[in-house]
Design a protein around this motif. Structure first.
Motif, PDB file in Angstrom:
ATOM      1  N   GLY A 135      46.069  37.464  31.449  1.00  0.00           N
ATOM      2  CA  GLY A 135      45.647  36.367  30.508  1.00  0.00           C
ATOM      3  C   GLY A 135      46.828  35.490  29.981  1.00  0.00           C
ATOM      4  O   GLY A 135      48.056  36.155  30.219  1.00  0.00           O
ATOM      5  N   LEU A 144      38.993  37.476  30.650  1.00  0.00           N
ATOM      6  CA  LEU A 144      40.462  37.084  30.422  1.00  0.00           C
ATOM      7  C   LEU A 144      40.630  35.886  29.767  1.00  0.00           C
ATOM      8  O   LEU A 144      41.575  35.950  29.058  1.00  0.00           O
ATOM      9  N   PHE A 164      38.609  44.444  27.371  1.00  0.00           N
ATOM     10  CA  PHE A 164      38.238  43.574  28.523  1.00  0.00           C
ATOM     11  C   PHE A 164      37.112  43.949  29.148  1.00  0.00           C
ATOM     12  O   PHE A 164      36.313  43.230  29.785  1.00  0.00           O
ATOM     13  N   TYR A 176      43.719  43.547  37.418  1.00  0.00           N
ATOM     14  CA  TYR A 176      43.911  42.603  36.109  1.00  0.00           C
ATOM     15  C   TYR A 176      44.811  43.573  35.288  1.00  0.00           C
ATOM     16  O   TYR A 176      44.607  44.656  35.154  1.00  0.00           O
TER      17      TYR A 176
END
Length: 206
Positions: free
Chosen positions: A31, A87, A72, A61
């Motif tokens: 992110g 995200l 998340f 991720y």
């Protein structure tokens, strides 16, 4: 499964990084907030990883903390929220801001994230209402409970009045609620609104 990467930043792109771990480059999607927290190319990095394995791909991720990774995972329990939306939310709000939004039932704050409409934002704050306290940590449990009382409209009068007064002075509701939570810890649950306002303003000035 990959749970953590510790290596050197080899590349930083708009939505991902490449981490060199002993000569092997791992692509991790991150992110905006996580990307902004990283150093430059060539610097050491540690990312907490959530690994997605599908028939046609393996995707990693990356997150700056275990707590962020936990949010998340939690966000994706909400109907209509996949990895991309989760995200985006974490790229817009810190985990503390997200906890505040859930506690205060502030869907407008969550809707600031790109790709998150009002309906999805409303589901996020509603469906995570009872799950978020565990993510906030024991140290923040009292603060979360106070804010949830405000969000549900059942907070004691002096607390609600103190928050309202700070909002009228121009402070955002989540910031006002956090300051009043600090004031309550110092003065006690039965403190008058005038006392809470004074202590909250003191906290805001620090």
């Amino acid at each position: 499964m990959i749970g953590k990467l510790k290596g050197t930043l080899d590349e930083i792109a708009e939505d991902h990084v490449v981490v060199d771990v002993h000569g092997v480059g791992y692509v991790a999607f991150c992110g905006a907030r996580t990307l902004a927290s990283l150093g430059g190319v060539g610097e050491a990095v540690v990312l907490f990883i959530e690994t997605y394995v599908r028939e046609d791909m393996i995707r990693l991720y990356g997150f700056a903390s275990e707590n962020e990774r936990g949010w998340f995972r939690l966000l994706q329990n909400v109907q209509g929220v996949g990895a991309k939306v989760a995200l985006a939310v974490l790229g817009t709000l810190s985990t503390g801001d997200l906890a505040n939004a859930v506690a205060l039932q502030d869907k407008a704050m969550v809707a600031r994230a790109p790709g998150v409409g009002p309906k999805v934002a409303a589901r996020i704050v509603a469906e995570l209402r009872d799950k978020a306290p565990a993510m906030s940590g024991a140290a923040d449990a009292e603060s979360f409970a106070l804010k949830r009382g405000l969000g549900d409209g059942v907070a004691p009068g002096p607390i609600a009045d103190a928050v309202s007064a700070l909002v009228n002075l121009g402070y955002p509701r989540d910031q006002a609620a956090s300051a009043v939570a600090v004031a309550v810890k110092e003065a006690g649950d039965d403190a008058a609104s005038t006392v809470l306002i004074r202590l909250a303003l003191k906290a805001l000035s620090r």
